[in-house]
Design an enzyme around this catalytic site. Sequence first.
Site, PDB file in Angstrom:
ATOM      1  N   SER A  60     -31.401  17.109   1.246  1.00  0.00           N
ATOM      2  CA  SER A  60     -32.338  15.992   1.427  1.00  0.00           C
ATOM      3  C   SER A  60     -32.494  15.175   0.147  1.00  0.00           C
ATOM      4  O   SER A  60     -32.429  15.705  -0.957  1.00  0.00           O
ATOM      5  CB  SER A  60     -33.720  16.516   1.827  1.00  0.00           C
ATOM      6  OG  SER A  60     -33.672  17.081   3.101  1.00  0.00           O
ATOM      7  N   GLU A  94     -39.564  16.707  15.564  1.00  0.00           N
ATOM      8  CA  GLU A  94     -39.220  15.468  16.295  1.00  0.00           C
ATOM      9  C   GLU A  94     -37.699  15.274  16.329  1.00  0.00           C
ATOM     10  O   GLU A  94     -37.143  14.871  17.354  1.00  0.00           O
ATOM     11  CB  GLU A  94     -39.889  14.252  15.648  1.00  0.00           C
ATOM     12  CG  GLU A  94     -41.357  14.111  15.987  1.00  0.00           C
ATOM     13  CD  GLU A  94     -42.214  15.221  15.393  1.00  0.00           C
ATOM     14  OE1 GLU A  94     -41.894  15.672  14.276  1.00  0.00           O
ATOM     15  OE2 GLU A  94     -43.171  15.633  16.056  1.00  0.00           O
ATOM     16  N   GLN A 133     -30.394  24.649  -1.779  1.00  0.00           N
ATOM     17  CA  GLN A 133     -29.635  23.755  -0.910  1.00  0.00           C
ATOM     18  C   GLN A 133     -29.957  22.302  -1.258  1.00  0.00           C
ATOM     19  O   GLN A 133     -31.091  21.860  -1.045  1.00  0.00           O
ATOM     20  CB  GLN A 133     -30.015  24.058   0.546  1.00  0.00           C
ATOM     21  CG  GLN A 133     -29.383  23.163   1.570  1.00  0.00           C
ATOM     22  CD  GLN A 133     -29.831  23.547   2.988  1.00  0.00           C
ATOM     23  OE1 GLN A 133     -30.721  24.355   3.177  1.00  0.00           O
ATOM     24  NE2 GLN A 133     -29.217  22.950   3.973  1.00  0.00           N
ATOM     25  N   GLY A 134     -28.971  21.565  -1.801  1.00  0.00           N
ATOM     26  CA  GLY A 134     -29.221  20.190  -2.201  1.00  0.00           C
ATOM     27  C   GLY A 134     -28.751  19.200  -1.150  1.00  0.00           C
ATOM     28  O   GLY A 134     -27.668  18.616  -1.264  1.00  0.00           O
ATOM     29  N   GLU A 146     -27.798  28.134   9.875  1.00  0.00           N
ATOM     30  CA  GLU A 146     -29.236  27.969   9.713  1.00  0.00           C
ATOM     31  C   GLU A 146     -29.933  28.002  11.069  1.00  0.00           C
ATOM     32  O   GLU A 146     -30.962  28.633  11.233  1.00  0.00           O
ATOM     33  CB  GLU A 146     -29.522  26.633   9.006  1.00  0.00           C
ATOM     34  CG  GLU A 146     -31.006  26.399   8.764  1.00  0.00           C
ATOM     35  CD  GLU A 146     -31.267  25.349   7.697  1.00  0.00           C
ATOM     36  OE1 GLU A 146     -30.309  24.673   7.294  1.00  0.00           O
ATOM     37  OE2 GLU A 146     -32.417  25.233   7.272  1.00  0.00           O
TER      38      GLU A 146
END
Lengths: 353, 404
Positions: free
Chosen positions: B151, B389, B148-149, B268
């Site tokens: 970030s 967070e 999965q590209g 996800e």
Amino acid sequence: MLTEPLTDEDTVAIAEVVRRFLTERCPTERVRRLATTDDGYDPADFAEMAEMGWAALALSDEDGGAGYGPPQLAALFEESGRALGSGPLLASAGFALPVLTACDDPVATELVSALATGERIATLVYAPLTVSAGDTLTGTARRVLDGTTADILVVVAGDQVFVVDPGGEGVRIDRSPCADDTRRVAEVRFAGAPATRLDLGSPDRLRRGLSAADIYLAASLVGGAGRALEMTLEYLRTRHQFGKPIGSFQALKHRCADAAVAVSLARELVHGAAALVSDGPIDELTVAATSALVRAAGCAQRMTGEAIQLYGGIGFTDEHDIGLYYRRALADRDLRGPIVERAAELSRALGFS
Amino acid sequence: MTTTDPVRRTSALGHAPLSRRVLGPENGAVPFEHPFRAEFASWLDCHAPTEPEPAHEDERFAHRRAWQATMHAGGWAGLTWPAEYGGRGEGPLVQLMAYEELALHRAPEPANTPGMILLGPTLMLLGTDELKERFLPRILSGADLYCQGFSEPDSGSDLASLRTRARRDRSTGDWAIDGQKIWTTFADRADYCFVLARTDPDSRRHRGLTLLICPMDQPRVSVRPIRQISGDREFSEVFFDDARVPAGWVVGEPGAGWHAAMTLFQFERGDPGYTDHARLLVELADIRTTLAAAALSPAAAADIRARATSLWLRCQELRALNVRLAVLAEQGRPIAETGSVTNLVWGELAKDVADLNGDVADLAGRDVAAAIHHRLACRAKSIYSGTTEIQRTIIAERLLGLPR
């Protein structure tokens, strides 16, 4: 609330009716006013609740019930916790009644209908007492909810169940100090007090009854925590500092997220456990009920404590209602035995010790 | 547990899976006596590997890939995929029971979750017929692996600020990607990368992005594995230097990449395989076994006991939540941001269980090296797929309605 465990229509409908009644009849100003009286509640309210069938809600048809079950009664106590409901409904219908319905005894049967109609008020005494020949009881029980109000003591000592007259010989009942002025908690001392022994259906049925009592207390705790969460969120949306609503500050958001998750998850455990009361395997019910109570007590104390912090100065004033929720969480936490002991009991049941 | 325990099964091979009671009190939505559990468990009894996962990373990955092939051969791959795509068409509740049975059998983790759970279901919704025919069967069989590209070095939690660009060749219609991705799981092993890239150079933030399927086997893609504190190289940096993507290999519409990415995120955050309570409960059951055989001091025992009980309770809450979301999904009701709650709860819990496991292994002097590796590897769990967070902020703003 982040999730909505109540999906069945009957339960949702019952919760709505209870909420409406308590909101109209018992707003917090009234709960506060009644807290200054000796008994802490208005018997007329209790009578009306009984008339509406609240105490009898989880009873079977043959016991004069409405054909609902523990999940619906748990929903009722959750609403009662939200409203800071006072009076002996929890002690009588939530604690004593499930133990009495576990008995196979004509005295118990008679008491069940008297409690269901609200004609009499009982509480549960659960303590390691000495039972002497001729069924006299000796020993002390602390944290007995509405011990000064009840006209019947349902006493569980080991796997034996007794009924004791609170005004009888060898019984002394004193009101105990309590963090919550709206609750009445007592110390009950027996010194050779004569008791009427009740025939138990089976020890497992008694465990089922005691687990039900745990779940109703847990429901009341998550109800209070849920209300404290709502009030806090409302405050954070409307209170402005630095030209913004304080709820836009991330430090406060994250505290709210953690507390809201804790409350929502404990609530899932409470309603999950309630679904097991009638016919779940007994060992699983016991573990589920203890789990629900331990987590409900933990989340209630945490949420209501966070609420005071998030409200800031107004949060620790007596004038504001939010502090009442913290006091209720403290008072209720140990009503079915000190919560640290309950957690240790769970630890043993899980084989971690 | 006694041998008369009705939920304990013994296999013909003598490889006894853990009792379902390890999962906690029965939940009526996913009953212990469900026929699916019985069928799947009896297959697992005969086919789940009995040896522990290899310690070496490459061997471990090969082990997982072999397991995926075994699952596919047995007809268990793509449990929730519709029959028309070669799956079994089961619902979320069966999926959850499957994860529980896999955990109780200590089955290896799957090798190709990015393809099976993320890209596959997204293609079913947004892909062209050509893409579905080309890719779905090979995702299902495990023949192709995916990464999965998303970030980038300067776009982590703030994904919409990404800078990788793709431009279209005017004559062929093919795409050319330039840029860099990071934290790309299994990039060094993957055959394809689904890349979120900016295709409209004048666009900002969520607009003008496109989700492309880029072949990894070309000289214009280079992969540099990142060594983690655990010693593993599970994640990589990926460099695209004029990397080529065939014209039609776009998931969704060109320019609608944000929508495609959000669709993928829903899978996800909605799949309990990513927030599996059952593997954590099995870990706690193993901790209990170690404790029973260890002679701890009273002080250590009291500390460990209290933590173990509290973690078990948190696992029960995660289980209740996973089941609740599966029930909602089964009814076709939206789960929306509630996936952030499971992600938050699971991320913090997995770290704490690994810490307890490490402490107990250390005190008991058993399996210490594995426990150290596990503890270090688990630090990533509250970071990848959105830091806890970020999840707290999502919960506060979108579920609790606090102002932005």
